[in-house]
Write a protein that holds these residues in place. Structure first.
Motif, PDB file in Angstrom:
ATOM      1  N   ALA A  26      10.828  41.863   5.026  1.00 29.83           N
ATOM      2  CA  ALA A  26      11.929  40.981   4.618  1.00 29.83           C
ATOM      3  C   ALA A  26      13.049  41.780   3.955  1.00 29.83           C
ATOM      4  CB  ALA A  26      11.419  39.921   3.649  1.00 29.83           C
ATOM      5  N   ASP A  27      14.251  41.225   3.997  1.00 31.51           N
ATOM      6  CA  ASP A  27      15.353  41.740   3.180  1.00 31.51           C
ATOM      7  C   ASP A  27      15.105  41.217   1.764  1.00 31.51           C
ATOM      8  OD1 ASP A  27      17.748  42.158   1.811  1.00 31.51           O
ATOM      9  OD2 ASP A  27      18.991  41.849   3.599  1.00 31.51           O
ATOM     10  N   VAL A  28      14.402  42.020   0.963  1.00 33.41           N
ATOM     11  CA  VAL A  28      13.903  41.540  -0.330  1.00 33.41           C
ATOM     12  C   VAL A  28      15.041  41.171  -1.266  1.00 33.41           C
ATOM     13  CG1 VAL A  28      12.586  42.189  -2.389  1.00 33.41           C
ATOM     14  CG2 VAL A  28      11.710  42.757  -0.116  1.00 33.41           C
ATOM     15  N   ASP A  29      16.077  41.983  -1.308  1.00 33.88           N
ATOM     16  CA  ASP A  29      17.177  41.678  -2.227  1.00 33.88           C
ATOM     17  C   ASP A  29      17.872  40.371  -1.860  1.00 33.88           C
ATOM     18  OD1 ASP A  29      16.815  43.922  -3.820  1.00 33.88           O
ATOM     19  OD2 ASP A  29      18.103  45.173  -2.562  1.00 33.88           O
ATOM     20  N   ASP A  61       2.563  44.708  -0.133  1.00 33.59           N
ATOM     21  CA  ASP A  61       3.418  45.899  -0.121  1.00 33.59           C
ATOM     22  C   ASP A  61       4.703  45.718  -0.925  1.00 33.59           C
ATOM     23  OD1 ASP A  61       1.492  46.837   1.564  1.00 33.59           O
ATOM     24  OD2 ASP A  61       2.761  46.939   3.353  1.00 33.59           O
ATOM     25  N   VAL A  62       5.211  44.498  -1.005  1.00 30.98           N
ATOM     26  CA  VAL A  62       6.486  44.265  -1.702  1.00 30.98           C
ATOM     27  C   VAL A  62       6.315  43.356  -2.916  1.00 30.98           C
ATOM     28  CG1 VAL A  62       7.913  44.685   0.335  1.00 30.98           C
ATOM     29  CG2 VAL A  62       7.032  42.382  -0.096  1.00 30.98           C
ATOM     30  N   PHE A  63       5.068  43.081  -3.310  1.00 32.44           N
ATOM     31  CA  PHE A  63       4.827  42.124  -4.391  1.00 32.44           C
ATOM     32  C   PHE A  63       5.490  42.550  -5.700  1.00 32.44           C
ATOM     33  CE2 PHE A  63       2.180  41.158  -8.149  1.00 32.44           C
ATOM     34  CZ  PHE A  63       2.448  39.793  -8.234  1.00 32.44           C
ATOM     35  N   GLU A  64       5.228  43.765  -6.160  1.00 34.62           N
ATOM     36  CA  GLU A  64       5.758  44.190  -7.459  1.00 34.62           C
ATOM     37  C   GLU A  64       7.284  44.213  -7.457  1.00 34.62           C
ATOM     38  OE1 GLU A  64       4.074  47.804  -8.855  1.00 34.62           O
ATOM     39  OE2 GLU A  64       2.026  46.996  -8.974  1.00 34.62           O
ATOM     40  N   ARG A  65       7.863  44.686  -6.367  1.00 29.62           N
ATOM     41  CA  ARG A  65       9.331  44.714  -6.275  1.00 29.62           C
ATOM     42  C   ARG A  65       9.894  43.298  -6.339  1.00 29.62           C
ATOM     43  NH1 ARG A  65      12.704  46.511  -0.871  1.00 29.62           N
ATOM     44  NH2 ARG A  65      14.785  45.933  -1.652  1.00 29.62           N
ATOM     45  N   PHE A  66       9.283  42.376  -5.600  1.00 24.06           N
ATOM     46  CA  PHE A  66       9.782  41.003  -5.598  1.00 24.06           C
ATOM     47  C   PHE A  66       9.578  40.349  -6.964  1.00 24.06           C
ATOM     48  CE2 PHE A  66       9.623  36.453  -4.871  1.00 24.06           C
ATOM     49  CZ  PHE A  66      10.698  36.253  -4.041  1.00 24.06           C
ATOM     50  N   ARG A  67       8.390  40.498  -7.529  1.00 23.01           N
ATOM     51  CA  ARG A  67       8.109  39.882  -8.837  1.00 23.01           C
ATOM     52  C   ARG A  67       9.068  40.397  -9.896  1.00 23.01           C
ATOM     53  NH1 ARG A  67       3.152  42.468 -11.415  1.00 23.01           N
ATOM     54  NH2 ARG A  67       4.791  44.066 -11.566  1.00 23.01           N
ATOM     55  N   ASP A  68       9.235  41.720  -9.965  1.00 21.68           N
ATOM     56  CA  ASP A  68      10.104  42.291 -11.003  1.00 21.68           C
ATOM     57  C   ASP A  68      11.556  41.879 -10.796  1.00 21.68           C
ATOM     58  OD1 ASP A  68       7.800  43.449 -11.951  1.00 21.68           O
ATOM     59  OD2 ASP A  68       8.270  45.474 -11.231  1.00 21.68           O
ATOM     60  N   LEU A 128       5.755  32.906 -13.540  1.00 24.67           N
ATOM     61  CA  LEU A 128       4.324  33.185 -13.658  1.00 24.67           C
ATOM     62  C   LEU A 128       3.893  33.967 -12.424  1.00 24.67           C
ATOM     63  CD1 LEU A 128       2.761  29.776 -14.816  1.00 24.67           C
ATOM     64  CD2 LEU A 128       3.248  31.771 -16.231  1.00 24.67           C
ATOM     65  N   SER A 129       3.019  34.928 -12.603  1.00 21.84           N
ATOM     66  CA  SER A 129       2.484  35.656 -11.456  1.00 21.84           C
ATOM     67  C   SER A 129       0.970  35.688 -11.511  1.00 21.84           C
ATOM     68  CB  SER A 129       3.041  37.082 -11.398  1.00 21.84           C
ATOM     69  OG  SER A 129       2.608  37.851 -12.511  1.00 21.84           O
ATOM     70  N   GLU A 130       0.381  36.009 -10.352  1.00 23.52           N
ATOM     71  CA  GLU A 130      -1.071  36.076 -10.217  1.00 23.52           C
ATOM     72  C   GLU A 130      -1.732  34.820 -10.816  1.00 23.52           C
ATOM     73  OE1 GLU A 130      -1.755  40.687 -10.946  1.00 23.52           O
ATOM     74  OE2 GLU A 130       0.158  39.866 -11.644  1.00 23.52           O
ATOM     75  N   VAL A 131      -1.268  33.688 -10.326  1.00 26.27           N
ATOM     76  CA  VAL A 131      -1.708  32.391 -10.840  1.00 26.27           C
ATOM     77  C   VAL A 131      -2.957  31.952 -10.074  1.00 26.27           C
ATOM     78  CG1 VAL A 131      -0.999  30.042 -11.391  1.00 26.27           C
ATOM     79  CG2 VAL A 131       0.734  31.855 -11.199  1.00 26.27           C
ATOM     80  N   PRO A 132      -4.059  31.684 -10.758  1.00 21.26           N
ATOM     81  CA  PRO A 132      -5.283  31.249 -10.065  1.00 21.26           C
ATOM     82  C   PRO A 132      -5.062  29.939  -9.313  1.00 21.26           C
ATOM     83  CG  PRO A 132      -5.768  31.906 -12.315  1.00 21.26           C
ATOM     84  CD  PRO A 132      -4.269  31.846 -12.202  1.00 21.26           C
ATOM     85  N   LEU A 133      -5.738  29.798  -8.186  1.00 21.46           N
ATOM     86  CA  LEU A 133      -5.550  28.603  -7.365  1.00 21.46           C
ATOM     87  C   LEU A 133      -6.074  27.343  -8.033  1.00 21.46           C
ATOM     88  CD1 LEU A 133      -6.333  29.764  -3.713  1.00 21.46           C
ATOM     89  CD2 LEU A 133      -4.137  29.641  -4.906  1.00 21.46           C
ATOM     90  N   ASP A 134      -6.957  27.500  -9.028  1.00 20.33           N
ATOM     91  CA  ASP A 134      -7.458  26.292  -9.687  1.00 20.33           C
ATOM     92  C   ASP A 134      -6.570  25.836 -10.841  1.00 20.33           C
ATOM     93  OD1 ASP A 134      -8.085  28.371 -11.404  1.00 20.33           O
ATOM     94  OD2 ASP A 134     -10.092  27.619 -11.904  1.00 20.33           O
ATOM     95  N   ALA A 135      -5.486  26.542 -11.090  1.00 23.02           N
ATOM     96  CA  ALA A 135      -4.531  26.084 -12.106  1.00 23.02           C
ATOM     97  C   ALA A 135      -3.844  24.818 -11.601  1.00 23.02           C
ATOM     98  CB  ALA A 135      -3.501  27.164 -12.403  1.00 23.02           C
ATOM     99  N   ASN A 147       2.552  35.056  -6.287  1.00 22.33           N
ATOM    100  CA  ASN A 147       1.224  35.618  -6.066  1.00 22.33           C
ATOM    101  C   ASN A 147       1.227  36.640  -4.940  1.00 22.33           C
ATOM    102  OD1 ASN A 147       0.040  34.138  -8.082  1.00 22.33           O
ATOM    103  ND2 ASN A 147      -1.022  32.708  -6.739  1.00 22.33           N
ATOM    104  N   PRO A 148       0.445  37.741  -5.075  1.00 22.73           N
ATOM    105  CA  PRO A 148       0.311  38.717  -3.981  1.00 22.73           C
ATOM    106  C   PRO A 148      -0.619  38.176  -2.902  1.00 22.73           C
ATOM    107  CG  PRO A 148      -1.084  39.352  -5.818  1.00 22.73           C
ATOM    108  CD  PRO A 148      -0.333  38.132  -6.266  1.00 22.73           C
ATOM    109  N   MET A 149      -0.286  38.495  -1.639  1.00 22.54           N
ATOM    110  CA  MET A 149      -1.079  38.032  -0.506  1.00 22.54           C
ATOM    111  C   MET A 149      -1.378  39.194   0.434  1.00 22.54           C
ATOM    112  SD  MET A 149      -1.232  34.781  -1.333  1.00 22.54           S
ATOM    113  CE  MET A 149      -2.018  34.124   0.129  1.00 22.54           C
ATOM    114  N   LYS A 150      -2.494  39.105   1.152  1.00 22.01           N
ATOM    115  CA  LYS A 150      -2.964  40.215   1.978  1.00 22.01           C
ATOM    116  C   LYS A 150      -2.339  40.271   3.358  1.00 22.01           C
ATOM    117  CE  LYS A 150      -7.412  41.084  -0.252  1.00 22.01           C
ATOM    118  NZ  LYS A 150      -6.953  42.418  -0.742  1.00 22.01           N
TER     119      LYS A 150
END
Length: 477
Positions: A263-266, A295-302, A368-375, A390-393
């Motif tokens: 994706a064009d992350v920016d 692969d782009v989770f941290e960049r997108f989250r930050d 919020l990040s890395e949010v459990p699915l049972d929240a 959330n990061p995905m595989k």
């Protein structure tokens, strides 16, 4: 521009004010203080509005397409002229920035202009038959409509309730939200001033369940259209089923956003962060669950956290405000409860998380990040300024999570892969999908969801045909 209008009912074209009536306080969400009193409709008022609608139906359905189109176009012109006044009222009662409120009002005019053209596009058809036989399929107005709209878009939600029916030849009794009445009243008044008869378009307020039960119990009402929560939508659908009334239900969502590693992350960040905090997240098509390839989770989250912290929160009437308050204490309390539950279950707080000040209903833009699915917040619509990242595989896992919930209103995806875009269009379960874009609505495109997000459509040609019934005429010479 910040003056708030006096409020009233509109029954048979008559403005009925607060004198000698029970009233409801309307609050300014920027202060939490009352700004006006709203009169409640009595049972007699509702009966009068129903009788008027029955009479108005006979006249309005017989009004020519040219006449209906001219009236609606004049209504759109008046809405454009009054956009600043209506917008200021919306900001006072709902909290969104004034620029957004004016934009919402202008969109009402755009939608009405499209609808006006539909007056001349209500086509039937003639079937092929031998000489001496004729079969005609006709489309006719369903009859008087009861419309119930939500508080998050005080003007647009009302326009969606009245535009399609008026084109189709149906009178409407509309009940805007009691929390945000002036925006809807402004739209209705513009249409009345443009020439819509007073018995064809009416506006009432009161205790929502009492109003809906009274109107839906009448055989005069033949269709119900509603924007709001899934729980209330199910309740109204049950009431409508008692008399086999047709329904359009535009209900809640929990919009997934699929961010792939190509994706064009920016661009995705700039677009989706703006969408997330629009109207303080109180949007049924708001992006909520950001499903980001690892692969782009941290960049997108930050990047999202950076943008959330930069959002200017304040009174909607201030020129530099980018996000106003939430609309009510109820919404603020709900967000705080969901946030506490998510943090307790292990979610990570990247930005915000707190109420702002002790006056009004302001809340920080939150990530919020890395949010459990049972929240709870991963399973119930947040309807507030909280992004869940959330990061995905990979694609399969992202699609599984996107489709996991019983909601299916809007969804978003960002990828440069053309074949993947085609797969996503096929496999994402939603009524509206935006790919490499944040836009899921347009005046000429149908708007609506699937599963618990409702059924039936508004906007586009479909918003008119939803207010019509088909009749087949078989004729022999």
């Amino acid at each position: 521009m910040s003056n708030y209008p006096e409020l009233h009912l509109l029954v048979e074209g008559e403005q009925i004010g607060t004198a000698s009536r029970e009233t409801i306080d309307v609050l300014d969400p920027a202060t939490g203080e009352p700004i006006a009193a709203l009169p409640k409709a009595t049972a007699a008022d509702l009966d009068a509005s129903l009788e008027a609608a029955a009479n108005g139906f006979r006249r309005w359905r017989a009004t020519s397409a040219d006449e209906r189109e001219a009236v609606l176009r004049k209504g759109a012109a008046l809405i454009r002229e009054r956009a600043s006044v209506i917008g200021a009222a919306i900001t006072r009662e709902q909290g969104k920035p004034f620029k957004e409120a004016v934009g919402e009002t202008i969109y009402c005019a755009m939608l009405l202009e499209f609808y006006a053209g539909e007056c001349k596009r209500l086509y039937g058809r003639t079937l092929v038959r031998p000489d001496g036989q004729r079969v005609e399929v006709r489309h006719e107005p369903v009859g008087p409509v009861a419309g119930f709209s939500a508080w998050n878009f005080p003007a647009l939600n009302v326009m969606r309730k009245v535009g399609g029916p008026l084109v189709a030849g149906c009178p409407v009794i509309v009940k805007p939200s009691e929390e945000t009445p002036a925006g809807g009243l402004g739209i209705v008044q513009a249409l009345l001033d443009a020439g819509v008869p007073g018995d064809v378009l009416q506006c009432v307020f009161g205790v929502p369940d009492e109003i809906s039960r009274h109107l839906l119990a009448s055989p005069i009402i033949r269709k119900v259209t509603f924007t709001g929560s899934t729980a209330v939508g199910k309740h109204l659908a049950k009431l409508a089923a008692e008399d086999m009334k047709r329904t359009t239900m535009e209900l809640g969502g929990h919009g997934p956003v699929l961010i792939f590693n190509d994706a064009d992350v920016d661009k995705a960040l700039d677009t989706m962060a703006g969408n997330k905090y629009r109207n303080a997240g109180q949007v049924c098509v708001s992006p909520t669950r950001f499903l980001v390839e690892e692969d782009v989770f941290e960049r997108f989250r930050d990047g999202f956290i950076e943008r959330a912290k930069a959002v200017k929160v304040g009174n909607g009437m201030d020129a530099d405000t980018q996000m106003g308050p939430m609309a009510s204490q109820r919404g603020l309390d709900g967000i705080q409860a969901k946030l506490a539950d998510a943090l307790d279950k292990g979610a990570k707080l990247g930005a915000g998380g707190n109420r702002i000040g002790n006056q009004g209903f302001f809340h920080e833009p939150t990530v919020l990040s890395e949010v459990p699915l049972d929240a709870t917040i991963m399973n119930e619509e947040p309807f507030g300024p909280i992004a869940l990242i959330n990061p995905m595989k990979g694609e399969a896992a992202m699609l599984e999570e996107a489709n996991r919930l019983p909601y299916g209103l809007a969804a978003y995806a960002w990828t440069q892969d053309a074949k993947r875009r085609m797969r996503l269009a096929n496999e994402i379960e939603a009524g509206m999908i935006a790919i490499n874009s944040g836009t899921v609505s347009a005046a000429d495109a149908p708007f609506g969801g699937i599963k618990w997000s409702g059924y039936g459509l508004e906007d586009g040609a479909e918003g008119v045909t939803a207010c019509m019934v088909s009749k087949t005429v078989h004729e022999t010479a």
